[in-house]
Write an enzyme that holds these catalytic residues in place. Structure first.
Site, mmCIF file in Angstrom:
data_model
loop_
_atom_site.group_PDB
_atom_site.id
_atom_site.type_symbol
_atom_site.label_atom_id
_atom_site.label_comp_id
_atom_site.label_asym_id
_atom_site.label_seq_id
_atom_site.Cartn_x
_atom_site.Cartn_y
_atom_site.Cartn_z
ATOM 1 N N ALA A 260 -57.311 -1.528 -3.503
ATOM 2 C CA ALA A 260 -58.696 -1.427 -2.776
ATOM 3 C C ALA A 260 -59.539 -2.760 -3.316
ATOM 4 C CB ALA A 260 -59.401 -0.327 -3.521
ATOM 5 N N VAL B 221 -58.639 2.661 -9.058
ATOM 6 C CA VAL B 221 -58.929 3.831 -9.460
ATOM 7 C C VAL B 221 -57.571 4.703 -9.561
ATOM 8 C CG1 VAL B 221 -61.373 4.126 -9.622
ATOM 9 C CG2 VAL B 221 -60.076 5.004 -7.651
ATOM 10 N N GLY B 222 -56.541 4.178 -8.775
ATOM 11 C CA GLY B 222 -55.407 4.854 -8.459
ATOM 12 C C GLY B 222 -54.709 5.672 -9.775
ATOM 13 N N GLU B 223 -54.772 4.929 -10.710
ATOM 14 C CA GLU B 223 -53.889 5.295 -11.913
ATOM 15 C C GLU B 223 -54.650 5.894 -13.301
ATOM 16 O OE1 GLU B 223 -50.027 2.715 -11.471
ATOM 17 O OE2 GLU B 223 -51.791 1.923 -10.541
ATOM 18 N N ASN C 191 -65.840 3.807 -2.725
ATOM 19 C CA ASN C 191 -66.463 5.062 -2.063
ATOM 20 C C ASN C 191 -66.124 6.371 -3.048
ATOM 21 O OD1 ASN C 191 -66.241 7.761 -0.842
ATOM 22 N ND2 ASN C 191 -65.243 6.849 1.010
ATOM 23 N N PRO C 192 -67.314 6.746 -3.842
ATOM 24 C CA PRO C 192 -67.105 7.909 -4.861
ATOM 25 C C PRO C 192 -66.492 9.073 -4.459
ATOM 26 C CG PRO C 192 -69.342 6.937 -4.353
ATOM 27 C CD PRO C 192 -68.534 6.500 -3.382
ATOM 28 N N LYS C 193 -66.313 9.323 -3.137
ATOM 29 C CA LYS C 193 -65.473 10.499 -2.676
ATOM 30 C C LYS C 193 -63.853 10.346 -2.814
ATOM 31 C CE LYS C 193 -65.451 14.098 0.937
ATOM 32 N NZ LYS C 193 -66.153 14.588 1.910
ATOM 33 N N THR C 194 -63.661 9.271 -2.162
ATOM 34 C CA THR C 194 -62.117 8.977 -2.442
ATOM 35 C C THR C 194 -61.835 8.628 -3.684
ATOM 36 O OG1 THR C 194 -62.435 6.847 -1.475
ATOM 37 C CG2 THR C 194 -61.774 8.222 0.137
ATOM 38 N N GLN D 136 -59.062 10.682 -6.148
ATOM 39 C CA GLN D 136 -57.748 9.545 -7.038
ATOM 40 C C GLN D 136 -58.009 10.241 -8.436
ATOM 41 O OE1 GLN D 136 -55.267 7.712 -6.240
ATOM 42 N NE2 GLN D 136 -56.049 8.770 -4.397
#
Ligand SMILES: Cc1cc2nc3c(=O)[nH]c(=O)nc-3n(C[C@H](O)[C@H](O)[C@H](O)COP(=O)(O)OP(=O)(O)OC[C@H]3O[C@@H](n4cnc5c(N)ncnc54)[C@H](O)[C@@H]3O)c2cc1C
Ligand code: SF4
Lengths: 753, 337
Positions: free
Chosen positions: A515, A712-714, A640-643, A647
């Site tokens: 991102a 934020v993926g991990e 994007n707080p939703k996506t 995560q």
């Protein structure tokens, strides 16, 4: 139109690919229709080590519809040198080459590919291929493998050796309060929903198009070019949609190699899909042993950290992770020593799985910290705050930002931590013991050089593109938002293209850098479009914008207007018409630049989190319910707080799985993982998940990456298992140091009074 | 998966004729059989789809019993108002199993005849006497966390995985079958069998026989029953240990007790001594513990599953307490009652 206010960076818009996904229009690697397709089914080997003595193919070849059976005996030529088989993510060693020779390196290794006119025929014939082996002694028992523990001289690129400080040994001996704990993590397999699959389209001119399940289409392209000695220009790899991967798609897997090999041999289009069982025959999170010793003053000040770990690898490659560094970085403590090595087993090479290294090492360190807080008689949250460090203690560098203190505070408030009673076994409701645990999470905030293109057409439509991947994380949406933000266009007017190796260069999607990196690249490209538009606008007769600079104008609602006087503006379509432009097309590359490189050396860049967990334990029966999780995350700017929330939710669920469920069980006699199906390899189901609250704390950080984004993926998985394990201790007074914490490790096995 | 013929008869005699060729298999919901075919464990030559035989009714029996059609789905059975009212133990056990999607497809006859979940049975590359008689038992000395602690043999330590069957054992159901030799009734306790040295046979059904229905006798245990299932996650996992209990109480005393264990043996495990020991006793911790001792008499771990013995002991006592108190375990609220 003020749509842009609601779609740009920071807004919680829905996924732009949501409709395609829920209506089935999104096609995954095995779903692309191709006329005249040949179906390949992989035959998996039965033994862990040795040689193939003979392959009996006669019965399989006799099945009508079978075209060919590929084995090590008849395979076409492939590159000889290991070097040509390396992909961008490969650890040091000699990469596995399917059907290369008669050697068997791990159980389930592909030994043949049956090719037929239909899937059914291929599958049937595959079941008729028989192999005989000369079996050699093997070992898959990681505890036994400790005898072969070593650290290779050639390190993995991403490996950072721990840096010691002070004299941890002496400080530990002298410490008035000590804990020493040994931890074990079972092997886990990624188990994404979509199995690894490749559809190779034979283009007729020697070129191929490959739909592959991967996290990096250009990585697969370059890998295939190396293995098959092809020009990269003749290979197009596409992965427009990926059904989850969690790291299993970082490296090209053997199905794409086999499918391309078959396509080249037959000069036809070929599809190969792994079975669920075969999903247990490649990468996995390494099994791990970790030993943590902590010393502290009576007031809870940490004086010694000794952190040592071993993770599993194969015999042909040396996979390494950063396991022990996290705790050494995070806590203020003058004496710290870390030590890490790997130990080989006869399985496929372990690989990166969501937050590799940290999910293991930070979890166990945070379990040890809980033990120390308990030994010192201090609330575990208070203990962490007392030992808080503003700087990266291991490297001695400041952070670009670290709002962990805020994460602790906001997480604790949302959770109601202040109502915790400190003694284990002191909270009860009905028959169940209630436990509250806390842990810290930490991950890298990385940035990777990425290119993107943007093309604006006169009708106001914008296309942005990059060879990035969206493995379900929301890359499409993030790219659309970065573009919308810069050019003030509604998302409906933006098309995002990704998952195609012919697009501008992008790294594999991993490490949570996507991102931040592709977002920056798209923003740069769109800024470049904006500049061109502004220049053109200012050339218009009586331009209402005068000679304003880019900073003095605003892009919104398809217009450019002056920030100070929004009434003065001009429509983008009008500018392009006046300039006689059909389209504006640019390509830009976001790299850290010189200032970024200097900052890299001087500052540490990390995400942090504070995780709070509540469990309820029926102690007599060992039944544990994780009823509440609060995960407060400090990850810079949230696109994007939703996506982003999705995560973190996914990471938390996976963390609960790590704490309680996930375990690939090997039979060491067969050298084989036995529970290789979804019924017996347990991941959490809905009933296992209670309330999860995600908080993003404010953490402005213009320095960490161009957009101030950390990724934020991990981070969501890191520490979550520790919070759960610590809560189980608080509930029961029992330390379980081996994950997953299954029912047998918890229920009170003492005979009845 | 191998090639096979597929027929979809509409009458029972046609179905019986169609299945006789060697390697013939009835196909009901397919949730177990198709999986096993994909793994090349089952390799039928003929699939006989029995979904059009009209055996899916649930009917009252004269005298107050209930007949469950073999092809009624697990979901329809558990949600049937008569089952829910008169045989809530059965409804509860069914709802403790699998997932809603699976229960919608799975049938009662298929549930009875589902095969073990032993990892080795599912993996063609390993030894398994049940899959390939004479090859040995991979699970003995291997990964056997989910295996039997009771009634196992040196040939096989597999368990029967069904939840529904544990309740049917307690309810003294009767299995109605029809086959080349005509119709017969099999008392539930004689339907499944222990592995002995022929583990390839899960039950006493003769080759070519079709289960047509399950009869439930007119007995009412709705006031004091429970189905308690312990597993590796809170839903959608097979039982490590499960306990079905039906009690007839007279005041504080137990007049009649029936207990069956799931997940611990090659068949639902009942021990008449244990049930008799409870008859006439007060519902007390002591009497429950004695029953648990008797139920687990001779229990033997295999290494990874040693914990099941202690766990089963506790589960039995808890389940007895739940049943005696009239507070059966909920299958949706995961807190153990
Ligand atoms: C992921 C997963 C999880 C599960 N979890 C659970 C669980 O927790 N608890 C539980 O109890 N079960 C569980 N199950 C198993 C499920 O209950 C069974 O698969 C189902 O009951 C089988 O019914 P079916 O109609 O689909 O049978 P099929 O698959 O059609 O048949 C199974 C076998 O029975 C035979 N058969 C079917 N009907 C008849 C008949 N009328 N007469 C003679 N033979 C017949 C078939 O020939 C075949 O050999 C699970 C299954 C899966 C896949
Ligand atoms: S326990 Fe039974 S089913 Fe499992 S491997 Fe042994 S013989 Fe086969």
């Amino acid at each position: 139109m003020n749509v842009m206010q609601n779609v740009g960076i920071g807004s919680a818009i829905n996924r732009v690919d949501g409709l395609q996904k829920v209506t089935g229009q999104a096609r995954y690697a095995a779903e692309h229709p191709v006329p005249g397709l040949v179906y390949g089914v992989i035959v998996s080997g039965a033994v862990p080590k040795g040689r193939i003595l003979a392959l009996d193919e006669a019965e399989a070849r006799a099945v009508p519809g079978v075209i060919e059976i590929l084995t090590h005996k008849n395979r076409p030529h492939i590159a000889w040198f290991d070097h040509s088989h390396k992909d961008m993510v490969a650890p040091p060693g000699s990469p596995f080459k399917a059907l290369y020779d008669d050697r068997i390196h791990f159980s389930g290794q592909p030994i043949a590919l049956v090719l037929a006119e239909s899937f059914e025929v291929a599958r049937h014939a595959a079941s008729l291929v028989r192999a005989s082996y000369e079996v050699e002694p093997h070992n898959t028992d990681f505890h036994k493998a400790q005898a072969e523990r070593f650290m290779p001289s050639k390190k993995r690129d991403s490996f950072q050796p721990p840096k010691n400080r002070g004299d941890a040994g002496a400080a530990y001996e002298a410490a008035p309060v000590k804990v020493s704990a040994d931890f074990h993590l079972a092997t886990e397999h990624h188990n994404p929903m979509e199995m690894h699959a490749s559809t190779v389209i034979w283009e007729g001119d020697g070129g191929i198009t490959v739909f592959d399940k991967t996290q990096g289409p250009q990585n697969v392209r370059d890998y295939l070019a190396g293995v098959f000695n092809m020009s990269a220009k003749n290979i197009r790899v596409m992965n427009p949609y990926v059904g989850g991967a969690f790291g299993s798609g970082l490296r090209p897997q053997y199905q794409v190699y086999l499918a391309v090999m078959a396509a080249r041999m037959l000069r036809r289009s070929v599809r190969v899909v792994m079975t669920r069982q075969q999903m247990f025959t490649h990468g996995h999170r390494p099994e791990a042993l970790q030993s943590v010793q902590l010393g502290a003053e009576r007031d809870g000040r940490l004086t010694a950290i000794r952190n040592s770990a071993t993770t599993s690898t194969s015999r042909y490659e040396n996979n390494m992770e950063n396991v022990v560094n996290w705790g050494m970085m995070n806590y203020a403590c003058e004496n710290a020593a870390g030590e890490y090595a790997i130990a080989p087993v006869d399985t496929a090479t372990s690989s990166d799985m969501r937050a590799p290294g940290a999910a293991t090492g930070m979890t166990f360190f945070e379990m040890a910290v809980d033990e120390m807080a308990h030994a010192a008689g201090i609330d575990p949250l208070e203990f962490r705050i007392r030992n808080y460090s503003e700087i990266d203690q291991m490297n001695g560098t400041p952070f670009t930002s670290k709002a962990l203190r805020e994460a602790y505070a906001e997480g604790a408030a949302a959770f109601g931590w202040s109502r915790r009673s400190q003694a284990p076994r002191s909270m009860k409701e009905g028959r169940e013991l209630v436990g509250w645990g806390v842990a810290t999470g930490m991950w890298d905030a990385m940035f990777s050089k990425t290119s993107a293109s943007a093309r604006l057409t006169a009708n106001g439509h914008l296309e942005v593109a990059s060879a990035a991947s969206d493995i379900g994380t929301g890359t499409y949406t993030v790219m659309a938002q970065a573009a919308a933000d810069t050019l003030g266009l509604p998302v409906e007017q933006i098309t995002v293209r990704l998952g195609d190796s012919t697009l501008p260069t992008a790294p594999v999607e991993g490490g949570s850098w996507m991102a931040a990196s592709v977002g920056a690249a798209v923003q740069l490209a769109c800024r470049s479009v904006a500049e061109k538009l502004l220049k053109a606008a200012e050339k218009m007769e009586n331009s209402p914008l005068g000679s304003a600079s880019l900073d003095e104008v605003r892009f919104a609602g398809g217009r450019i207007s002056l920030r100070d006087d929004p009434a003065r503006g001009v429509a983008i379509a009008e500018i392009m018409r006046a300039a006689g432009m059909d389209a504006i097309e640019v390509q830009e590359t976001a790299s850290g630049g010189i200032s970024g490189m200097i900052s890299q050396m001087r500052k540490s860049r990390n995400t942090h989190s504070a995780i709070f967990a509540e469990v309820r334990v029926d102690e007599e029966l060992g039944v544990i319910r994780v009823t509440r999780i609060v995960n407060a995350v400090a990850a810079g700017r949230i696109i994007n707080p939703k996506t982003a929330r999705s995560q973190i939710l996914g990471g938390v669920v996976m963390g609960i799985g790590m704490a309680m469920h996930e375990e690939s069980m090997a039979d060491h006699r067969y050298g084989r993982f036995m529970n290789h199906n979804y019924a017996e390899y347990h991941v959490p189901v809905n009933a296992d998940i209670g309330d999860i609250q995600v908080i993003f704390v404010d953490e402005p950080d213009p320095e960490v990456t161009p957009l101030g984004v950390k990724g934020v993926g991990e981070i969501g998985i890191v520490g979550t298992a520790a919070a759960v394990a610590n809560a189980i201790f608080h509930a029961t007074g029992k330390r379980v140091r081996s994950l997953p914490i299954t029912i047998d490790k918890v229920f009170d096995a003492n005979p009845l009074p | 998966m191998n090639p096979f013929s597929f027929t979809r008869p509409t009458t029972v005699p046609d179905a019986l004729r169609a299945v006789v060729r060697p390697g013939g298999r009835f196909l009901a919901g397919g949730t177990n059989l198709i999986d096993l075919m994909k793994e090349n464990v089952e390799r039928p030559s003929a699939l006989v789809d029995i979904n059009r035989l009209g055996l899916d009714a649930i009917e009252d029996l004269p005298g107050g019993g209930l007949r469950l059609g073999a092809l009624a789905t697990n979901a329809d059975t558990a949600r049937d108002a008569r089952v829910a009212k008169r045989y809530p133990l059965l409804a509860s056990a069914i709802l403790a199993g699998a997932s809603p999607q699976l229960r919608n497809a799975a049938t009662n006859g298929g549930n009875l005849n589902q095969r073990t979940r032993c990892y080795y049975f599912y993996d063609n590359t390993t030894a398994c006497n049940k899959r390939n008689p004479g090859t040995g038992c991979g699970a003995i000395g291997g990964v056997n966390r989910i295996h039997a602690i009771l009634g196992a043999s040196a040939s096989c330590i597999a368990t029967h995985p069904s939840d529904m069957c544990v309740a049917l054992a307690v309810l003294n159901a009767t299995i109605r079958v029809t086959g080349p030799q005509g119709e017969r009734e099999i008392p539930f306790g004689e339907y499944h069998r222990l592995p002995g040295d022929t583990p390839q046979r899960d039950n006493t059904l003769h080759p070519g026989e079709l289960v047509t229905a399950i009869d439930l006798p007119a007995e009412d245990f709705s006031a004091h029953h429970t189905y308690l299932k312990l597993r590796d996650r809170l839903s959608y996992a097979f039982a490590l240990v499960s306990v079905a209990v039906a009690l007839r109480m007279e005041g504080d005393r137990i007049a009649e007790a029936r207990i069956a264990l799931g997940g611990v043996a090659h068949k639902p495990w009942r021990v008449p001594d244990a049930e008799q020991a409870l008859a006439g006793q007060p519902a007390s911790a002591e009497s429950f513990a004695r029953a648990a001792d008797l139920l687990l008499r001779g229990a033997q771990g295999q290494g990874h599953n040693d914990f099941k013995i202690g766990l089963a002991h506790r589960a039995i006592r808890r389940a007895l307490r739940q049943a005696a108190a009239g507070t059966p375990q909920s299958q949706t609220d995961k807190r153990v009652a």
